[in-house]
Design a protein around this motif. Structure first.
Motif, PDB file in Angstrom:
ATOM      1  N   THR A  33      -1.368  10.670   6.057  1.00 39.71           N
ATOM      2  CA  THR A  33      -0.142  10.631   5.350  1.00 39.71           C
ATOM      3  C   THR A  33       0.949  11.578   6.188  1.00 39.71           C
ATOM      4  O   THR A  33       2.157  11.591   5.756  1.00 39.71           O
ATOM      5  CB  THR A  33      -0.170  11.464   3.997  1.00 39.71           C
ATOM      6  N   THR A  78      -7.749   2.783   2.173  1.00 36.57           N
ATOM      7  CA  THR A  78      -6.213   3.045   1.767  1.00 36.57           C
ATOM      8  C   THR A  78      -5.833   4.460   1.243  1.00 36.57           C
ATOM      9  O   THR A  78      -6.641   4.973   0.339  1.00 36.57           O
ATOM     10  CB  THR A  78      -5.855   1.930   0.773  1.00 36.57           C
ATOM     11  N   LEU A  79      -4.682   4.799   1.523  1.00 37.29           N
ATOM     12  CA  LEU A  79      -4.203   6.099   0.718  1.00 37.29           C
ATOM     13  C   LEU A  79      -2.777   5.798   0.191  1.00 37.29           C
ATOM     14  O   LEU A  79      -2.180   4.763   0.604  1.00 37.29           O
ATOM     15  CB  LEU A  79      -3.793   7.012   1.912  1.00 37.29           C
ATOM     16  N   TYR A  80      -2.678   6.412  -1.046  1.00 38.89           N
ATOM     17  CA  TYR A  80      -1.307   5.956  -1.612  1.00 38.89           C
ATOM     18  C   TYR A  80      -0.677   7.485  -2.140  1.00 38.89           C
ATOM     19  O   TYR A  80      -1.519   8.255  -2.451  1.00 38.89           O
ATOM     20  CB  TYR A  80      -1.362   5.357  -2.945  1.00 38.89           C
ATOM     21  N   THR A 126       0.565  -1.906  -3.671  1.00 38.03           N
ATOM     22  CA  THR A 126      -0.894  -2.349  -3.071  1.00 38.03           C
ATOM     23  C   THR A 126      -0.532  -2.568  -1.495  1.00 38.03           C
ATOM     24  O   THR A 126       0.375  -3.465  -1.080  1.00 38.03           O
ATOM     25  CB  THR A 126      -1.275  -3.320  -3.536  1.00 38.03           C
ATOM     26  N   LYS A 155       1.023   5.271  -6.858  1.00 40.32           N
ATOM     27  CA  LYS A 155      -0.275   4.773  -7.201  1.00 40.32           C
ATOM     28  C   LYS A 155      -0.355   4.144  -8.547  1.00 40.32           C
ATOM     29  O   LYS A 155       0.291   4.219  -9.330  1.00 40.32           O
ATOM     30  CB  LYS A 155      -1.495   6.181  -7.227  1.00 40.32           C
ATOM     31  N   GLY A 156      -1.146   2.962  -8.301  1.00 44.48           N
ATOM     32  CA  GLY A 156      -1.185   1.929  -9.446  1.00 44.48           C
ATOM     33  C   GLY A 156      -0.278   0.887  -9.418  1.00 44.48           C
ATOM     34  O   GLY A 156      -0.220   0.276 -10.347  1.00 44.48           O
ATOM     35  N   ARG A 157       0.745   1.214  -8.674  1.00 41.24           N
ATOM     36  CA  ARG A 157       2.062   0.122  -8.716  1.00 41.24           C
ATOM     37  C   ARG A 157       2.073  -0.662  -7.407  1.00 41.24           C
ATOM     38  O   ARG A 157       2.414  -1.654  -7.409  1.00 41.24           O
ATOM     39  CB  ARG A 157       3.186   1.066  -9.164  1.00 41.24           C
ATOM     40  N   ALA A 172       2.251   4.661   1.687  1.00 40.07           N
ATOM     41  CA  ALA A 172       0.839   4.201   1.764  1.00 40.07           C
ATOM     42  C   ALA A 172       0.511   4.078   3.256  1.00 40.07           C
ATOM     43  O   ALA A 172       1.197   4.019   4.032  1.00 40.07           O
ATOM     44  CB  ALA A 172       0.844   3.002   0.688  1.00 40.07           C
ATOM     45  N   ASP A 191       1.060   9.853  -4.806  1.00 42.81           N
ATOM     46  CA  ASP A 191       0.756   9.842  -6.095  1.00 42.81           C
ATOM     47  C   ASP A 191       1.976   8.910  -6.956  1.00 42.81           C
ATOM     48  O   ASP A 191       1.628   8.506  -8.066  1.00 42.81           O
ATOM     49  CB  ASP A 191       0.975  11.314  -6.826  1.00 42.81           C
TER      50      ASP A 191
END
Length: 124
Positions: free
Chosen positions: A106, A57-59, A68, A64-66, A48, A61
């Motif tokens: 990234t 922000t970048l995550y 922060t 993502k969603g888990r 991230a 895959d």
């Protein structure tokens, strides 16, 4: 800038951890920062990243969603809240600050200062 990562540990699958990255010597408030990890037997990979103000922000895959990412520039500290952890999240997690101001990226070669790493182990 010197970075110190902390907060790793052993947690069961489905659990949570919060990693912290504290900066010293110099302020990090003007540069993007990121989290990377190295799983056993694997290359270091992006997790991230966050811009200087926390508005971009970048995550990866896979998280993502888990996970922060956030930062508190007044405390010169960045965080990674990790929820719903999986055994495949087991890795040494590194924090890093970018060499230059701008957008978060990234690519690990864009980051010039690295913390020492903190181990996260997720048991099944």
């Amino acid at each position: 800038v010197q970075l110190q990562a902390s907060g790793g540990g052993l947690v069961q699958a489905g659990g949570s951890l919060r990693l912290s990255c504290a900066a010293s010597v110099r302020s990090i408030s003007s540069v993007p920062m990121g989290w990377f990890r190295q799983r056993p037997g694997k290359e270091r990979e992006f997790v991230a990243a966050i811009n200087w103000s926390g508005t971009n922000t970048l995550y990866a895959d896979s998280v993502k969603g888990r996970f922060t990412i956030s930062r508190d520039n007044a405390k010169n500290t960045m965080y990674l809240q990790m929820n719903s952890l999986k055994p495949e999240d087991t890795a040494v997690y590194y924090c890093a600050s970018k060499r230059l101001t701008g957008v978060p990226t990234t690519t690990n070669t864009d980051y010039g200062s690295w913390g020492q790493g903190t181990l996260v182990t997720v048991s099944s």
